[in-house]
Design an enzyme around this catalytic site. Structure first.
Site, mmCIF file in Angstrom:
data_model
loop_
_atom_site.group_PDB
_atom_site.id
_atom_site.type_symbol
_atom_site.label_atom_id
_atom_site.label_comp_id
_atom_site.label_asym_id
_atom_site.label_seq_id
_atom_site.Cartn_x
_atom_site.Cartn_y
_atom_site.Cartn_z
ATOM 1 N N SER A 162 0.830 -1.205 0.000
ATOM 2 C CA SER A 162 0.000 0.000 0.000
ATOM 3 C C SER A 162 0.867 1.257 0.000
ATOM 4 O O SER A 162 1.839 1.362 0.755
ATOM 5 C CB SER A 162 -0.897 -0.011 1.242
ATOM 6 O OG SER A 162 -1.691 1.148 1.295
ATOM 7 N N LEU A 169 -1.005 5.377 -9.363
ATOM 8 C CA LEU A 169 -0.371 6.476 -10.095
ATOM 9 C C LEU A 169 0.298 5.967 -11.362
ATOM 10 O O LEU A 169 0.182 6.582 -12.432
ATOM 11 C CB LEU A 169 0.650 7.171 -9.193
ATOM 12 C CG LEU A 169 1.474 8.291 -9.832
ATOM 13 C CD1 LEU A 169 0.561 9.406 -10.335
ATOM 14 C CD2 LEU A 169 2.485 8.846 -8.837
ATOM 15 N N GLU A 226 -11.508 -0.180 -6.827
ATOM 16 C CA GLU A 226 -11.338 0.340 -5.459
ATOM 17 C C GLU A 226 -11.902 1.748 -5.310
ATOM 18 O O GLU A 226 -12.931 1.960 -4.692
ATOM 19 C CB GLU A 226 -9.851 0.322 -5.071
ATOM 20 C CG GLU A 226 -9.304 -1.067 -4.807
ATOM 21 C CD GLU A 226 -7.889 -1.021 -4.271
ATOM 22 O OE1 GLU A 226 -7.655 -1.638 -3.212
ATOM 23 O OE2 GLU A 226 -7.025 -0.392 -4.901
ATOM 24 N N GLU A 244 23.679 22.478 5.416
ATOM 25 C CA GLU A 244 24.084 22.611 6.817
ATOM 26 C C GLU A 244 23.956 24.038 7.343
ATOM 27 O O GLU A 244 23.932 24.248 8.547
ATOM 28 C CB GLU A 244 25.524 22.123 6.993
ATOM 29 C CG GLU A 244 25.679 20.626 6.774
ATOM 30 C CD GLU A 244 27.084 20.131 7.048
ATOM 31 O OE1 GLU A 244 27.217 19.115 7.739
ATOM 32 O OE2 GLU A 244 28.051 20.741 6.552
#
EC number: 2.7.11.1
Length: 518
Positions: free
Chosen positions: A49, A55, A78, A318
């Site tokens: 899942s 997609l 679905e 950073e």
């Protein structure tokens, strides 16, 4: 016999000829599949899942319609059609417009929300007829079915469902359409699919994964098999932003041109140590403990490019933009002015803000948009936190490969954990990927802490082998003479060696004579 589009062949013709493929135009997938999906066959796309199966199925149809003008049918077991249309809009895909144009049809086979029980034997005959009618009506050449697992979950008789799904797959093959079927799997590295789906759709299998590596999730795609044709083996990372974007690192070819043109590092003495500067399309790695002056070298490198009218791009992981500008200003470098002139772009982000593949996609997008001649990443070691060595190495290969492809000079920094001395250049063994390595470190001489710099490696060029003193002043970087009469500097245990005074005086005298002759 069913009329097929001109570019398709019938199943019997395909069996006696080479397997043809149709491009998916999903970024990177056609590279690892050597051209796309086998034409007229069904491909199983399996994953847990949230791995991107739906997609993948939608993008396959959308690209077929918008790029090749090939109508498509989407069968949903679905989600509702409304949800599919709404979700696609987040990627900029207007499915409703394609439906209105008669190029896309979404066949709703999702379960009844009232949860009514099904009486009698399970039979997909009516659905198969609806799909067949839609294919003929819309002259569809691509079909996506999402997901067959939902059918098994609705009905108890798994063997009967398998038989009906097999009938559906066989009918689609007879119609000559190229089909994607999605299915769920339980584990990332377990059986291909639940309920034995792979038994009836076994020609082509693609597996999508979303694995937790360290502290971050990493999406990968693997082509398990494409029957009768070739494809690349193994897992390849991908991201989901404007659709699925796969990074086919194994498909990258070492075909880029090599330049003999030199570019300045911004530090005159360092250019001399490198035989005249860095090569234009080379990748430079400055590695050393924190505070050894790596960011300063990067700043001088970028400033010099901008002063020559080149565009430069800095990815900082950073330090913030304000901190970078302040530090550069203390060395006489005005980053803000260079940005105002459109010569410099600074992208600051926390490494943890996205996965490595997402960072790679951002880097590639920014390079494509800004078109710089110089790119710097400060630092690679920040991006390595919380990921596996293999994932990090693949990321570096992706960045360096793209930079070389675009003929960009790349300057990367790497922070080592060891404060004094050096056991290895990097912990992730990326030193072989780079062309030039600058080794920076601290050394203790006569009770004082000094910095040292050494051109550890430079492909295709002579370079200075000496270990020189590296000083940071208000003017920036200053590289002085070698640490003479000392050995063991790189190992972190410098030892003074005895010197023959007569020989040393002769050397000094010769040096003075050389200066006078100049």
């Amino acid at each position: 016999m069913t009329n097929l589009p001109e570019h398709q062949s019938s199943p019997t013709e395909q069996s006696s000829a080479e397997v043809k493929k149709i491009p998916t135009m999903i970024e990177g997938f056609d590279d690892i599949s050597h051209g796309g999906l086998p034409q007229g066959r069904t491909t199983l796309v399996s994953g847990t899942s949230g791995t991107g199966k739906t997609l993948f199925a939608v993008q396959f149809l959308y690209n077929g319609i918008t790029i090749f003008n090939e109508p498509g049918i989407f069968v949903t077991f679905e989600e509702s059609p409304q949800d599919i249309i709404k979700n696609a809009l987040s990627f900029g895909w207007n499915l409703q417009s394609l439906i209105d144009q008669g190029k896309l049809f979404i066949l709703d086979a999702s379960p009844d929300p009232d949860g009514q029980e099904v009486a009698g034997d399970f039979d997909l005959s009516a659905l198969i007829e609806r799909i067949q009618y839609a294919i003929r009506k819309y002259k569809a050449t691509r079909v996506s079915i999402d997901s067959v697992t939902a059918v098994f979950q609705q009905y108890d008789a798994a063997s009967v469902v398998r038989r009906e799904i097999f009938r559906l797959a066989f009918r689609l093959k007879q119609l000559g359409v190229t089909t994607i079927m999605t299915t769920e799997r339980v584990d990332e590295y377990g059986p291909v699919a639940r309920f034995g789906v792979e038994e009836f759709v076994s020609d082509n299998v693609v597996i999508l994964r979303n694995v937790l590596e360290g502290e971050r999730r990493r999406r990968t795609v693997e082509i398990l098999k494409l029957r009768g044709t070739t494809h690349m083996k193994g897992e390849y990372p991908f991201t989901i932003n404007n659709g699925i974007n796969i990074f086919p690192l194994g498909a990258m070819r070492l075909t880029q041109r090599s330049s003999n043109v030199r570019v300045s590092s911004g530090v005159k003495t360092l250019d001399e140590m490198c035989g005249g500067g860095f090569f234009k399309d080379s990748i430079i790695l400055a590695t050393g403990a924190t505070g050894t002056g790596k960011t300063l070298l990067v700043s001088k490198f970028l400033e010099t490019g901008c002063q020559q009218g080149e565009r430069a791009l800095l990815f900082a992981y950073e330090e913030s933009r304000a901190q970078l500008s302040r530090n550069a200003s203390s060395w006489g470098i005005d980053f803000e002015e260079l940005e105002r002139r459109g010569l410099l772009r600074i992208i600051c982000a926390y490494p943890e803000s996205a996965g490595l593949e997402d960072h790679l996609q951002i880097i590639k997008s920014e390079i494509a948009d800004f078109k710089p001649s110089r790119v710097a990443i400060d630092s690679l070691s920040a991006l390595a936190r919380g990921v596996s060595n293999n994932a990090f190495r693949q990321f570096v290969i992706g960045v360096t490969g793209f930079a070389k492809q675009e003929e960009i000079t790349g300057f990367f920094t790497n922070t080592t954990d060891q404060f004094m001395g050096s056991n290895s250049i990097t912990e992730s063994h990326i030193s072989t990927i780079t062309d030039t390595i600058l080794l920076l470190q601290y050394v203790e001489i006569r009770g004082e802490m000094s910095r040292a710099i050494n051109v550890f490696k430079m492909r295709g060029s002579w370079h200075d082998k000496g270990i020189r003193e590296y000083v940071i002043t208000e003017k920036g970087a200053e590289i002085r003479d070698s640490f003479r009469n000392f050995e063991g500097i790189i190992s972190g245990t410098p030892t003074r060696i005895s010197v023959d005074e007569k020989t040393e005086l002769a050397r000094i005298a010769k040096g003075m004579q050389d200066l006078e002759s100049e």
